[in-house]
Design a protein around this motif. Structure first.
Motif, PDB file in Angstrom:
ATOM      1  N   GLU A 160     -13.657  -5.063  -6.590  1.00 19.63           N
ATOM      2  CA  GLU A 160     -13.516  -5.526  -7.975  1.00 19.63           C
ATOM      3  C   GLU A 160     -14.646  -6.492  -8.349  1.00 19.63           C
ATOM      4  O   GLU A 160     -15.263  -6.377  -9.411  1.00 19.63           O
ATOM      5  N   LEU A 161     -14.916  -7.459  -7.485  1.00 18.06           N
ATOM      6  CA  LEU A 161     -15.941  -8.456  -7.791  1.00 18.06           C
ATOM      7  C   LEU A 161     -17.336  -7.846  -7.797  1.00 18.06           C
ATOM      8  O   LEU A 161     -18.205  -8.288  -8.559  1.00 18.06           O
ATOM      9  N   ALA A 162     -17.568  -6.845  -6.965  1.00 13.15           N
ATOM     10  CA  ALA A 162     -18.863  -6.167  -6.959  1.00 13.15           C
ATOM     11  C   ALA A 162     -19.120  -5.493  -8.293  1.00 13.15           C
ATOM     12  O   ALA A 162     -20.258  -5.458  -8.784  1.00 13.15           O
ATOM     13  N   GLU A 163     -18.069  -4.959  -8.908  1.00 11.30           N
ATOM     14  CA  GLU A 163     -18.211  -4.296 -10.205  1.00 11.30           C
ATOM     15  C   GLU A 163     -18.435  -5.296 -11.326  1.00 11.30           C
ATOM     16  O   GLU A 163     -19.021  -4.969 -12.358  1.00 11.30           O
ATOM     17  N   GLN A 164     -18.005  -6.551 -11.102  1.00 10.60           N
ATOM     18  CA  GLN A 164     -18.107  -7.573 -12.147  1.00 10.60           C
ATOM     19  C   GLN A 164     -19.348  -8.459 -11.998  1.00 10.60           C
ATOM     20  O   GLN A 164     -19.661  -9.238 -12.894  1.00 10.60           O
ATOM     21  N   THR A 165     -20.052  -8.361 -10.869  1.00 13.94           N
ATOM     22  CA  THR A 165     -21.159  -9.267 -10.550  1.00 13.94           C
ATOM     23  C   THR A 165     -22.483  -8.523 -10.613  1.00 13.94           C
ATOM     24  O   THR A 165     -22.598  -7.388 -10.141  1.00 13.94           O
ATOM     25  N   GLU A 166     -23.479  -9.189 -11.197  1.00 13.97           N
ATOM     26  CA  GLU A 166     -24.808  -8.586 -11.264  1.00 13.97           C
ATOM     27  C   GLU A 166     -25.410  -8.499  -9.864  1.00 13.97           C
ATOM     28  O   GLU A 166     -25.382  -9.460  -9.098  1.00 13.97           O
ATOM     29  N   GLY A 167     -25.950  -7.354  -9.536  1.00 14.57           N
ATOM     30  CA  GLY A 167     -26.568  -7.174  -8.229  1.00 14.57           C
ATOM     31  C   GLY A 167     -26.305  -5.789  -7.675  1.00 14.57           C
ATOM     32  O   GLY A 167     -25.541  -4.997  -8.249  1.00 14.57           O
ATOM     33  N   ASN A 168     -26.954  -5.515  -6.554  1.00 13.93           N
ATOM     34  CA  ASN A 168     -26.822  -4.216  -5.889  1.00 13.93           C
ATOM     35  C   ASN A 168     -26.132  -4.458  -4.549  1.00 13.93           C
ATOM     36  O   ASN A 168     -26.731  -5.012  -3.629  1.00 13.93           O
ATOM     37  N   PHE A 169     -24.860  -4.041  -4.420  1.00 13.19           N
ATOM     38  CA  PHE A 169     -24.044  -4.448  -3.287  1.00 13.19           C
ATOM     39  C   PHE A 169     -23.559  -3.271  -2.444  1.00 13.19           C
ATOM     40  O   PHE A 169     -23.235  -2.195  -2.967  1.00 13.19           O
ATOM     41  N   TYR A 170     -23.518  -3.516  -1.161  1.00 11.64           N
ATOM     42  CA  TYR A 170     -22.961  -2.578  -0.192  1.00 11.64           C
ATOM     43  C   TYR A 170     -21.868  -3.320   0.570  1.00 11.64           C
ATOM     44  O   TYR A 170     -21.868  -4.560   0.651  1.00 11.64           O
ATOM     45  N   PHE A 171     -20.957  -2.545   1.176  1.00 12.43           N
ATOM     46  CA  PHE A 171     -19.798  -3.165   1.816  1.00 12.43           C
ATOM     47  C   PHE A 171     -19.789  -2.891   3.326  1.00 12.43           C
ATOM     48  O   PHE A 171     -20.153  -1.800   3.781  1.00 12.43           O
ATOM     49  N   GLN A 172     -19.332  -3.894   4.059  1.00 12.34           N
ATOM     50  CA  GLN A 172     -19.152  -3.758   5.509  1.00 12.34           C
ATOM     51  C   GLN A 172     -17.812  -4.380   5.901  1.00 12.34           C
ATOM     52  O   GLN A 172     -17.453  -5.457   5.418  1.00 12.34           O
ATOM     53  N   TYR A 173     -17.117  -3.695   6.797  1.00 12.22           N
ATOM     54  CA  TYR A 173     -15.852  -4.229   7.300  1.00 12.22           C
ATOM     55  C   TYR A 173     -15.875  -4.274   8.826  1.00 12.22           C
ATOM     56  O   TYR A 173     -16.338  -3.328   9.483  1.00 12.22           O
ATOM     57  N   SER A 174     -15.356  -5.387   9.395  1.00 10.99           N
ATOM     58  CA  SER A 174     -15.244  -5.539  10.846  1.00 10.99           C
ATOM     59  C   SER A 174     -13.811  -5.882  11.234  1.00 10.99           C
ATOM     60  O   SER A 174     -13.260  -6.872  10.730  1.00 10.99           O
ATOM     61  N   PRO A 175     -13.197  -5.097  12.122  1.00 10.90           N
ATOM     62  CA  PRO A 175     -11.919  -5.502  12.715  1.00 10.90           C
ATOM     63  C   PRO A 175     -12.221  -6.504  13.843  1.00 10.90           C
ATOM     64  O   PRO A 175     -12.395  -6.127  14.996  1.00 10.90           O
ATOM     65  N   GLU A 176     -12.334  -7.768  13.466  1.00 10.99           N
ATOM     66  CA  GLU A 176     -12.740  -8.801  14.424  1.00 10.99           C
ATOM     67  C   GLU A 176     -11.752  -8.854  15.597  1.00 10.99           C
ATOM     68  O   GLU A 176     -10.568  -8.553  15.436  1.00 10.99           O
TER      69      GLU A 176
END
Length: 558
Positions: A160-176
């Motif tokens: 949601e925040l990536a869609e609302q924020t200026e910039g070019n964003f990619y996502f990463q998830y880690s099961p720590e």
């Protein structure tokens, strides 16, 4: 109490499947490298880097060739937040470099993270939460479903925040804390997160598998990674990443096995700096590939300078035995090793060999900016004739006859043993001069003059017992005449068995070094001479050799 009985296995094997990674020989294609020096490495420093030091570290990583760099945990401190803003606001991020920021799966931390990366040209948002059985039970006191929901809620908010924020964003998830997590459960969480993000091949998501604490052998980790690799949803739209730590000392093996098992990306640090025993050392990983003839995509041709800069910024000393980068990793003290290296280097030069194949040295030190003369062979009491001969030849152009080299090695090793220290090239040369160039305790040659006759005739002036002594001799040549004069005067009948000489430079006025070996009753006595005139060098060498013979006889009579 030191008792193994209070420990038991804590890792989880994946459901049965046929493993393909065991059939592969080596890593042939470089994974995507992601440096985490600025975050994971920095948090492990006794004195974390300040803003200026972090900016210098960022530039160092860019210069090496990293295309993905984790720069900060923006919500952790003002310095972390300011670093991200400085990089973005001052356009300091190269067009081909993607920064990464890390955030826990907590709402206020995620929101602060997006404030930090607003306007970023390319940024990865790294979301994580701990999933292990021990943490679920002891720390969070939550069920599997509740822990999974934390990850899902975080993924929703990130999107949601990536869609609302200026910039070019990619996502990463880690099961720590993945190593202590049931593998099928970790897979379920990762797939649930991917279902929220719905990545595409043109805009991939990253699933990062950390060995937060290394608790199993590398083949177990590889099997877990292959299970994830074969069962992740959206697999063609996912970059499978690994983040090995080094608690069991197997971080490099975990990383290499993990790549064989299907990982596309590796996170780590230069020199392995990180919490506890550290992260995986990306230099070692990259150079392991390089040593097998594969391009790692990172440039360590000036590794000494990189190490110096890293030590300056982190205040952490790189260990002398750190693979590839330590002070002593290309150094041989052992006599047999030195002999093999010396012969290997000579063979390589004489046969114009292009491929690197020198015994005991897996990569050419010169490729990393190291120096053959100071790094490869160093001398202490454990060294042998091969190493000492190599030092003299490489540094001074003096190539000793085999048996003389052996005799010289005993003198040098004895000095090292008595002083209990390593000898520098200069100190070795001084031993050589004292024992074979300047050794004239019984007589010295002051002058000589040749005369014409049927044979070569010579008149020598010696300094003996503080008096000038004039002697004469004749022979088939100049050196033979001088030798015969000495034999007659000292009443000795040695044989001149070895005579060698070489130039110590390339120009016409360079000094020459002559070595002479004389024998008497099975013993060899050696001398060396250095002079612009080769005959003078030979005469000086003979004088030393005869002095050594007389010294030996004097000791035998005592």
């Amino acid at each position: 109490m030191f008792s193994h009985q209070k420990y038991e296995k804590q890792y989880y094997l994946p459901p049965t499947l046929s493993y393909d990674w065991v059939k592969k020989e080596t890593v042939e294609k470089a994974p995507t490298w992601c440096s985490v020096d600025l975050r994971d490495g920095n948090q492990a420093l006794p004195i974390p880097m300040n803003l200026d030091e972090k900016l210098k570290m960022f530039q160092l990583l860019v210069d090496i060739g990293f295309k993905e760099i984790e720069v900060a945990f923006p919500a952790a401190s003002e310095t972390e937040f300011k670093l991200v803003r400085t990089l973005i606001d001052n356009n300091m991020i190269p067009d081909d470099v993607t920064i990464m920021v890390i955030t826990q799966a907590r709402e206020h931390i995620i929101r602060r993270t997006f404030e930090a990366i607003e306007g970023a040209p390319r940024a990865i948002v790294h979301l994580y939460n701990s999933t292990s059985e021990a943490q679920r039970r002891q720390v969070f006191k939550k069920s599997k479903e509740e822990i999974k929901q934390i990850a899902v809620n975080g993924a929703v908010l990130v999107k949601e925040l990536a869609e609302q924020t200026e910039g070019n964003f990619y996502f990463q998830y880690s099961p720590e804390s993945f190593p202590g997590t049931e593998v099928d459960y970790a897979l379920d969480i990762c797939n649930s997160v991917l279902d929220i993000w719905k990545p595409t091949p043109d805009h991939k998501a990253i699933i990062n598998i950390p060995t937060t604490v290394e608790i199993a052998m590398p083949h177990v980790f590889a099997s877990q990674i292959e299970y994830m690799h074969k069962n992740l949803v959206y697999r063609d739209a996912v970059t499978l990443s690994i983040h090995p730590h080094n608690d069991r000392g197997c971080g490099v093996s975990d990383a290499e096995f993990g790549v064989l098992a299907g990982a596309d990306r590796v996170e780590g640090t230069l020199f392995g700096i990180g919490e506890r025993t550290g992260n995986v050392d990306l230099i070692t990983l990259a150079m392991n590939m390089y040593s097998q003839g594969y391009d790692p995509g990172l440039n360590f041709s000036n590794l000494d300078q990189i190490r110096t800069k890293y030590e300056e910024l982190t205040r952490i000393k790189v260990h002398e035995r750190q693979p590839y980068s330590g002070d002593l990793v290309f150094t041989a003290f052992s006599g047999s090793h030195q002999d093999a290296i010396s012969k290997g280097m000579k063979y390589r030069k004489e046969n114009k060999i292009e491929k690197w194949d020198v015994p005991y040295i897996p990569v050419d030190p010169a490729d990393l900016g190291r120096n053959y003369q100071t790094d490869v062979i160093r001398i202490n009491s454990q060294s042998g004739k091969g190493g000492i001969g190599y030092i003299l030849e490489t540094n001074y152009g003096i190539k000793l006859p085999y048996k003389m080299n052996e005799a010289m090695s005993y003198f040098a090793k004895n000095v090292s043993d008595q002083s209990n220290k390593e000898l520098s090239a200069e100190e070795i040369y001084q031993v050589f001069k004292e024992q074979y160039v300047d050794f004239q305790p019984y007589f010295q040659l002051i002058d000589y003059e040749f005369h014409k006759g049927e044979k070569q005739e010579v008149t020598l002036t010696l300094l003996k017992d503080n008096q000038h002594v004039v002697i004469q001799g004749e022979g088939n040549g100049s050196l033979d005449a001088i030798s015969n004069a000495l034999k007659k005067h000292f009443d000795i009948d040695y044989a001149l068995e070895v005579y060698e000489q070489q130039s110590l430079g390339t120009d016409s006025i360079a000094d020459s070094c002559a070595q002479i070996g004389i024998s008497l009753q099975g013993h060899m006595y050696w001398g060396a001479g250095i002079d612009e005139d080769i005959l003078m060098a030979s005469v000086y060498a003979l004088v030393v050799a005869v002095n050594r013979l007389i010294a030996y006889q004097a000791n035998e009579q005592e």
